[in-house]
Design an enzyme around this catalytic site. Structure first.
Site, mmCIF file in Angstrom:
data_model
loop_
_atom_site.group_PDB
_atom_site.id
_atom_site.type_symbol
_atom_site.label_atom_id
_atom_site.label_comp_id
_atom_site.label_asym_id
_atom_site.label_seq_id
_atom_site.Cartn_x
_atom_site.Cartn_y
_atom_site.Cartn_z
ATOM 1 C CE LYS A 1 -2.045 -1.529 3.736
ATOM 2 N NZ LYS A 1 -2.927 -1.833 4.868
ATOM 3 C CG ASP B 1 -6.452 -4.199 8.327
ATOM 4 O OD1 ASP B 1 -5.996 -5.311 8.025
ATOM 5 O OD2 ASP B 1 -6.536 -3.256 7.498
HETATM 6 C C1 GLC Z 1 -2.685 -4.901 2.695
HETATM 7 C C2 GLC Z 1 -1.873 -5.474 3.840
HETATM 8 C C3 GLC Z 1 -2.744 -6.319 4.751
HETATM 9 C C4 GLC Z 1 -3.950 -5.524 5.187
HETATM 10 C C5 GLC Z 1 -4.701 -4.991 3.973
HETATM 11 C C6 GLC Z 1 -5.913 -4.152 4.360
HETATM 12 O O1 GLC Z 1 -3.099 -5.922 1.869
HETATM 13 O O2 GLC Z 1 -0.800 -6.233 3.339
HETATM 14 O O3 GLC Z 1 -2.012 -6.750 5.876
HETATM 15 O O4 GLC Z 1 -4.781 -6.326 5.972
HETATM 16 O O5 GLC Z 1 -3.837 -4.211 3.187
HETATM 17 O O6 GLC Z 1 -5.554 -3.048 5.120
#
Ligand code: GLC
Length: 539
Positions: free
Chosen positions: A236, A271
């Protein structure tokens, strides 16, 4: 001069077997409007299969080219590009079933192997999910997107639930997302210290008792216990090299010490895991949590027996929450386009997080931008010149795409306004705006329907996709994230697609529910269930 190159792949990996790949590449020469088509085959074990696949790829490329040059004039060419996009992004139910099957296969592989797999299926050390009895005051820290949050959560057990929730949100300065570990964690610790200093006196912990924190860190982490784990890689748009491989709780704890804040990290959670925990607090039928926000991912409750790579003692509950990291899923069944390939190639993590790059909020707007740019370049869609702003990566954010997509005014006023304000494209006609909305619809529907396929894959893996004779066991999938919460058309497409995939009977037993603040409250709940002071909690 060759201006552009396009790859057309057509499921070569699945069809041709390991080591074989085929792709047809065609180049578009802008000046002459000529197309150069060539075929490139890497022969592996199944050379014949690869050749067949290559022939198919060439045919597909030729078809695309024919279609692209067929339309006459600006509208014809623009229309051809949209139809081509629609076809490439197509997600008929049969394809979604293939995606779900591939997801299930990769889930098994990830649960079995210690070595890195496409789906990492990370063990979270969360085997006691909240019962609803949790009580006391806990802090949570939620880091995972463009914003960062601190929370103070007062839990009141079954009767009272979440008694009080206070939170503060700050956006992360972009330079910290690619800076150094110390800069990032010092920033977080400072925000947290400021937030703690606003704690009312009557809530101060008694002498000798430390405050406890649930740390939601939403990136792939290989956990070594409930409160420690090493960062595998960033996703991200974050890229802070010196954190990779480090224990993120250790990094945070050092920063807390530097600033003199006496606080213990009681739980480190993703999360998605926080969302499962938050949802279980209110509903014991919850079996999975999915985030559709800046990124996308899912966690679910797996039977401990079904995790061959787990080497620890079998947990008493017999369960373990698994963080799938499904954003990194990829399959030859995914409908990928030249725009996705270009976005991936330009990203900080090429070749990774392919599922995330076609589904989540960080990317959808930019896919639309790329399509509009192509239309401007090849079909003079916005006039004789290409609007310069259209060339700026990520200038069109998914919330703005969503606003355009939901425009209900008869003359699509909101679309016109967004094109003008963000891209400096003035005087758009209604016809143009309609086409822009269509592009948003194609890109959003693909993401929503693929997310549905992912959820269906999880339900299949744990046998909740069918109603067993005489049983009507309920399954709740908890959803959270800005994309799910605010992009209504995305959400309804996801919900209706899951129903179709399940069929009428099973659809009655599965519900998709939105749990707000899952990541933050869930972390506080897991801090409570992993507290040093269990049994001593006050109401
Ligand atoms: C990305 C991260 C993951 C997280 C997701 C949503 O894919 O790698 O850990 O849960 O974003 O935030």
């Amino acid at each position: 001069m060759i201006n552009k190159q396009y790859d057309v792949s057509c499921g070569a990996r699945a069809g041709a077997g390991a080591g074989a790949g085929a792709k047809a590449v065609y180049s578009f020469q802008h000046k002459t409007k000529k197309v150069v088509l060539c075929c490139d085959v890497k022969m592996g074990k199944v050379a014949v299969g690869a050749a067949v696949v290559c022939a198919a790829a060439c045919a597909a490329a030729a078809m695309v080219v024919r279609r692209r040059t067929k339309g006459s004039g600006k509208w014809g060419r623009a229309e051809a590009l949209v139809r081509e996009l629609e076809e490439q992004c197509g997600t008929p139910i049969a394809k979604l079933r293939q995606v779900a099957d591939a997801m299930e296969v990769e889930m098994h592989a990830g649960l079995a192997s210690q070595a890195p797999t496409r789906l990492q299926m990370l063990i979270t050390f969360v085997h006691n999910l909240p019962s609803g009895d949790e009580k006391g005051l806990y802090y949570a820290l939620d880091l995972g997107g463009t914003n960062f949050r601190t929370l103070r959560v007062h839990l009141g057990g079954k009767e009272k639930g979440v008694v009080k929730l206070e939170s503060e949100e700050v956006s992360i300065p972009p330079q910290l997302m690619t800076g150094s570990s110390q800069e990032l964690f010092d920033f977080i610790a400072a925000q947290l210290a400021k937030f703690v200093s606003s704690e009312p006196e009557e809530l101060h912990p008694p002498p000798g008792r430390q405050r406890e924190l649930g740390f939601t860190f939403s990136f792939p982490v290989k956990q070594t216990s409930i409160a420690s784990g090493n960062l595998i890689k960033w996703t991200k748009g974050f890229n802070i090299e010196d954190v990779v491989g480090q224990d993120v709780v250790g990094e945070l704890t050092k920063a807390l010490q530097r600033i003199g804040l006496d606080m213990r990290v009681a739980a480190l959670v993703n999360d998605t895991v926080g969302t499962v925990a938050r949802a279980r607090f209110s509903d014991q039928d919850v079996i999975a949590g999915v985030i559709l926000g800046t990124g996308t991912n899912a966690a679910y409750v797996e039977s401990a027996h079904a995790i061959p790579k787990w080497q620890g003692l079998l947990p008493k509950s017999g369960e373990m929450v698994i963080n799938m990291e499904w954003g990194n899923f990829s399959s030859s069944h995914l409908p990928l386009t030249e725009y996705d390939q270009a976005l991936d190639a330009d990203s900080l993590n090429p070749g990774e997080q392919i599922f995330e790059k076609i589904i989540s909020g960080m990317y959808l707007g930019d896919i639309v931008r790329r399509v509009l740019l192509k239309m401007a370049e090849e079909a003079d869609f916005f006039g004789d010149t290409v609007p310069p702003k259209l060339r700026i990566p990520f200038i069109l954010r998914t919330p703005d795409m969503s606003k355009m997509h939901h425009d209900t005014t008869p003359d699509l006023k909101e679309v016109g306004k967004k094109l003008k304000d963000i891209l400096e494209i003035n005087n758009t006609s209604l016809k143009m705006r309609k086409i822009v909305v269509e592009v948003c619809e194609i890109v959003a529907a693909r993401g929503a329907r693929l997310s549905a396929a992912g959820v269906f894959g999880i339900l299949k893996k744990i046998g909740r996709d069918k109603v067993k004779a005489g049983e009507k066991q309920k399954s709740v999938v908890a959803l959270d994230g800005g994309l799910f919460e605010h992009y209504t058309k995305f959400r309804s497409s996801l919900e209706s697609t899951i129903k179709v995939l399940l069929g009428d009977e099973a659809a009655e037993t599965v519900s998709i529910e939105h749990f707000n603040d899952g990541s933050g409250i869930g972390a506080a709940l897991l801090a409570a269930s992993n507290s040093h002071y269990l049994g001593l909690q006050e109401s």
